[in-house]
Design a protein around this motif. Structure first.
Motif, PDB file in Angstrom:
ATOM      1  N   PRO A  61      38.030  33.721  45.385  1.00 43.40           N
ATOM      2  CA  PRO A  61      38.495  35.071  45.709  1.00 43.40           C
ATOM      3  C   PRO A  61      37.890  35.607  47.006  1.00 43.40           C
ATOM      4  O   PRO A  61      36.862  35.120  47.492  1.00 43.40           O
ATOM      5  N   ARG A  62      38.527  36.622  47.544  1.00 42.52           N
ATOM      6  CA  ARG A  62      38.094  37.237  48.791  1.00 42.52           C
ATOM      7  C   ARG A  62      36.636  37.709  48.711  1.00 42.52           C
ATOM      8  O   ARG A  62      35.908  37.658  49.714  1.00 42.52           O
ATOM      9  N   ALA A  63      36.211  38.150  47.528  1.00 45.61           N
ATOM     10  CA  ALA A  63      34.841  38.657  47.384  1.00 45.61           C
ATOM     11  C   ALA A  63      33.802  37.607  47.745  1.00 45.61           C
ATOM     12  O   ALA A  63      32.724  37.932  48.275  1.00 45.61           O
ATOM     13  N   VAL A  64      34.111  36.337  47.465  1.00 45.25           N
ATOM     14  CA  VAL A  64      33.173  35.262  47.793  1.00 45.25           C
ATOM     15  C   VAL A  64      32.997  35.151  49.303  1.00 45.25           C
ATOM     16  O   VAL A  64      31.864  35.049  49.813  1.00 45.25           O
ATOM     17  N   TYR A  65      34.099  35.201  50.046  1.00 46.56           N
ATOM     18  CA  TYR A  65      34.013  35.054  51.496  1.00 46.56           C
ATOM     19  C   TYR A  65      33.388  36.281  52.159  1.00 46.56           C
ATOM     20  O   TYR A  65      32.683  36.155  53.174  1.00 46.56           O
TER      21      TYR A  65
END
Length: 263
Positions: A61-65
């Protein structure tokens, strides 16, 4: 005192060092509760994260990046302050990747299910082992603290929150090292992940990433990461391995063009 479940496990010296270096607590990353060294090696204690891996074929998910962008910025230009226990992405790392690590997976796949992609992969790895463009990329791309193995099997999320990206955790820092930031990003990111990384970088630093550095980093990391893991993937899917080889070939040519523009 609140009670919560924990995980105690063996760890590499690099994993301990990386968790200690994460500094500011980010909800996406594990929190190091304790660590030590005994006759069997290093160990760590971290909170137990409920949920399941989202799967190696699923883009994190975007949160990881976004979290990776924040930690990369924190250590960018300060790698001399990072512990010596953290391995470096250097010439020896590239040599080992292209001549030992990746070929071993290809040969295992060939023993189980021979396929023409394996010969093609070994030929590409042999070329990459002596390709000076990859060494040149190391010379011009700034290094930072890396997780080193960003993919869906290392992302934990409750089943109800996989789609939304809420409450995700990036676990298993056993491959943590020091190297170009985009190596963390291009291992598994599609357009959404790259966009989230760039947006978080701009938000945290106040300025967008340098366009040449971003394009060069993406090309370098795409070539290296696809070549690095093509052996492991070939054991699961010859079709996916073929796509990885195509991406690596395209990326190395792009890297050459980027490097020529800098001269």
């Amino acid at each position: 005192m609140d009670e919560f479940d924990v995980v105690a496990k063996r760890a590499t010296a690099g994993e301990v060092a990386a968790l200690e270096c994460l500094g500011v607590v980010d909800p996406v990353f594990p929190r190091l509760i304790d660590s030590g060294l005994d006759e069997d090696g290093h160990w760590i204690v971290v909170p137990f994260e409920p949920g399941e891996p989202i799967g190696w074929t699923v883009e994190p998910p975007r949160a990881v990046y976004a979290a990776l962008a924040r930690v990369h910025l924190r250590h960018l230009g300060r790698t001399d302050e990072l512990p010596t226990e953290l391995p470096r992405v250097d010439d020896e790392f590239l040599r080992m990747t292209f001549t030992e690590f990746a070929p071993s997976g290809i040969r295992r796949a060939a023993r189980e299910a021979p396929h023409p992609v394996q010969d093609r992969a070994l030929e590409l790895l042999a070329r990459f082992a002596v390709d000076e463009r990859l060494r040149a990329g190391l010379d011009v791309l700034p290094a930072t603290l890396l997780h080193g193995d960003v993919h869906g099997d290392n992302v934990i999320a409750p089943a109800s929150e996989v789609a939304s990206g809420g409450s995700v955790r990036l676990i298993d820092w056993g491959s943590a090292r020091v190297g170009p930031a985009m190596l963390d990003v291009m291992l598994a990111a599609g357009p959404a992940g790259v966009a989230a990384y760039g947006e978080a970088w701009t938000s945290a630093s106040g300025t967008p990433m340098d366009a040449w550095e971003l394009a060069t980093g993406q090309a370098w990391a795409t070539a290296v990461s696809n070549a690095m893991f093509v052996g492991a993937v070939a054991e699961r899917s010859a079709e996916t391995a073929t796509l990885m080889l195509d991406e690596a070939e395209t990326a190395i040519d792009c890297l050459g063009r980027q490097l020529s523009r800098r001269r």
